[in-house]
Design an enzyme around this catalytic site. Structure first.
Site, PDB file in Angstrom:
ATOM      1  N   ASP A 234       0.823  -1.212   0.000  1.00  0.00           N
ATOM      2  CA  ASP A 234       0.000   0.000   0.000  1.00  0.00           C
ATOM      3  C   ASP A 234       0.861   1.269   0.000  1.00  0.00           C
ATOM      4  OD1 ASP A 234       0.861  -0.167   2.571  1.00  0.00           O
ATOM      5  OD2 ASP A 234      -1.103   0.057   3.524  1.00  0.00           O
TER       6      ASP A 234
ATOM      7  N   GLN B 227      -7.423  -3.822   4.731  1.00  0.00           N
ATOM      8  CA  GLN B 227      -6.180  -3.828   3.958  1.00  0.00           C
ATOM      9  C   GLN B 227      -6.366  -4.488   2.589  1.00  0.00           C
ATOM     10  OE1 GLN B 227      -3.648  -2.239   5.361  1.00  0.00           O
ATOM     11  NE2 GLN B 227      -2.192  -2.554   3.706  1.00  0.00           N
TER      12      GLN B 227
ATOM     13  N   ASP C  87      -4.611  13.493  -3.100  1.00  0.00           N
ATOM     14  CA  ASP C  87      -5.276  14.370  -4.083  1.00  0.00           C
ATOM     15  C   ASP C  87      -6.790  14.240  -3.957  1.00  0.00           C
ATOM     16  OD1 ASP C  87      -2.731  14.847  -5.023  1.00  0.00           O
ATOM     17  OD2 ASP C  87      -2.893  13.466  -6.708  1.00  0.00           O
TER      18      ASP C  87
END
EC number: 2.7.1.20
Length: 358
Positions: A143, A302, A313
C-alpha cells in the site's frame, strides 16, 4: 457571483453552484502506474513512499517500467486529480472546475485532453511543441507508492503566454476557490502569486498543498513567498514534519506544527488560516480558531486497498467539493475522507461513475 436562493418551503439558504467556481493550476501529467518489486526501487534509488522529480539516472526507468511490468495509464498530476475529484463529487453542473497547465502537442497530451473532458472539467492547456507531455511513474509496492515525475512540458507553463491572456484571466476572476499544489512552485512562482494575490485582494479562498518533502526543503523560499496568501494549507504527516524542520518549529508534534503553520504571517486578515494535515490511516488534523481537532478516517480493510497513489489528491478534491458550496469545514473533511476511501479501492486516481456521499 454565487447565487443565493431562499428555498420557499424552508428558511435555509441553498447554494446554487455555477461554472468555473473552482480554479486549479498545476502540472498535468500522464501517470504510468505499475506494481513493482523492491529490486526495481533499489535499482533507481527510490524510497517506498515518496514523491520526487526525475533526474538523469531515472531516464531509463520510464522505459524499463513499461517493458518489465504491467502498466496502466491514467490522467494525473496532483492539482488536476484534485479538481477532477471535486467535479466528480459535485456531479452537476458540469465544468464547476477549471484547470490550467502545460502539455505537449502529442499522443499523451491528447489523452489528457480527452480525460479532462470525460471528467467534465474545463481544462485550458497551454500547448507547446518544444517538450513532450509530462509523465509520472507510480511505482506501487503493497500500500505504498513511490512517484517519480518527469515534468517535461508541464515545466514550460508561462504566465505571459497563458495566464495573462484576457480570456484565460476572465476564468480566474470567475472563481471563488483556488487550489494549487506545491509542485507548481518549481514551475511558475509568478503565476501562483498572481492568482494568490487576486484571491487575497478579493477575499476569496486560496488553498495550497505542501505536496512533498522536497518542496518544503528545496523550494522553501518560493513556498514562503506564497504563504501570506494561503487561506487553507494542506499536507500530509511527512510533509508537515519536513516543513516544521525547515521552519525551525522545534517540534515533531503534528498538532503543534499545524498551530505554528496557522500563525505564520497572513495578508488577508478577514480569514484566519486553516491548516489541514492528513496522516494516512490515522486521523486528519485541522486547526479551528485556536484549537486543533482530529477527525478519524473511514475504516478500510487492507485487502480492499488497490492503490494509494491518488489518496491525498482525492482527499483535497472531496474537501474542495464542499468548500465551493460553502459547507462547514467538518463537512469538507468528511467529504475528503469519503473521496480518499473510494479512490484507494481503484487503480490510479480513478473512481466509479457516481459518488455515494451524503
Amino acid at each position: 457571483q454565487i447565487l443565493r436562493i431562499f428555498a420557499s418551503d424552508r428558511q435555509n439558504i441553498q447554494l446554487v453552484l455555477y461554472q468555473n467556481a473552482l480554479f486549479g493550476m498545476g502540472n498535468p501529467l500522464l501517470d504510468i502506474c505499475a506494481v513493482v518489486d523492491k529490486d526495481f526501487l533499489d535499482k533507481y534509488g527510490l524510497k517506498t513512499n515518496d514523491q520526487i522529480l526525475a533526474e538523469e539516472k531515472h531516464k531509463e526507468m520510464f522505459e524499463e517500467i513499461v517493458k518489465k511490468f504491467k502498466v496502466e495509464y491514467h490522467a494525473g498530476g496532483a492539482t488536476q486529480n484534485s479538481v477532477k475529484v471535486a467535479q466528480w463529487m459535485i456531479q452537476e453542473p458540469h465544468k464547476v472546475a477549471t484547470f490550467f497547465g502545460c502539455i505537449g502537442k502529442d499522443k499523451f497530451g491528447k489523452i489528457l485532453k480527452e480525460k479532462a473532458e470525460e471528467a467534465h472539467v474545463e481544462a485550458h492547456y497551454y500547448e507547446q511543441s518544444e517538450e513532450p507531455t509530462g509523465t509520472c511513474a507510480a511505482c506501487i509496492t503493497g500500500d505504498n507508492r513511490s512517484l517519480v515525475a518527469n515534468l517535461a512540458a508541464a515545466n514550460c507553463y508561462k504566465k505571459e503566454k497563458h495566464l495573462d491572456l484576457e480570456e484565460n484571466w476572465k476564468l480566474v476572476e470567475k472563481a471563488q476557490v483556488y487550489y494549487i499544489a506545491g509542485f507548481f512552485l518549481t514551475v511558475s512562482l509568478e503565476s501562483i502569486l498572481k492568482v494568490a494575490k487576486h484571491a487575497s485582494e478579493n477575499n476569496k479562498i486560496f488553498c495550497l498543498n505542501l505536496s512533498a518533502p522536497f518542496i518544503c526543503e528545496f523550494f522553501k523560499e518560493a513556498l514562503m513567498k506564497v504563504m501570506p496568501y494561503v487561506d487553507i494549507l494542506f499536507g500530509n504527516e511527512t510533509e508537515a514534519a519536513t516543513f516544521a524542520q525547515e521552519r525551525g518549529f522545534e517540534t515533531e508534534d503534528i498538532e503543534e506544527i499545524a498551530k505554528k503553520a496557522q500563525s505564520l504571517p497572513k495578508e488577508n486578515k478577514k480569514r484566519q488560516r486553516i491548516v489541514v494535515f492528513t496522516q494516512g490511516k490515522e486521523g486528519t488534523v485541522m486547526t479551528k480558531g485556536d484549537k486543533v481537532e482530529t477527525f478519524p478516517v473511514l475504516k478500510i480493510d487492507q485487502s480492499e486497498i488497490v492503490d494509494t497513489t491518488g489518496a491525498g489528491d482525492a482527499f483535497v478534491g472531496g474537501f474542495l467539493s464542499q468548500l465551493v458550496q460553502d459547507k462547514t469545514f467538518e463537512q469538507c473533511i468528511r467529504a475528503g475522507h469519503y473521496a480518499a476511501n473510494v479512490i484507494i479501492r481503484h487503480a490510479g486516481c480513478t473512481f466509479p461513475e457516481k459518488p455515494d456521499f451524503h
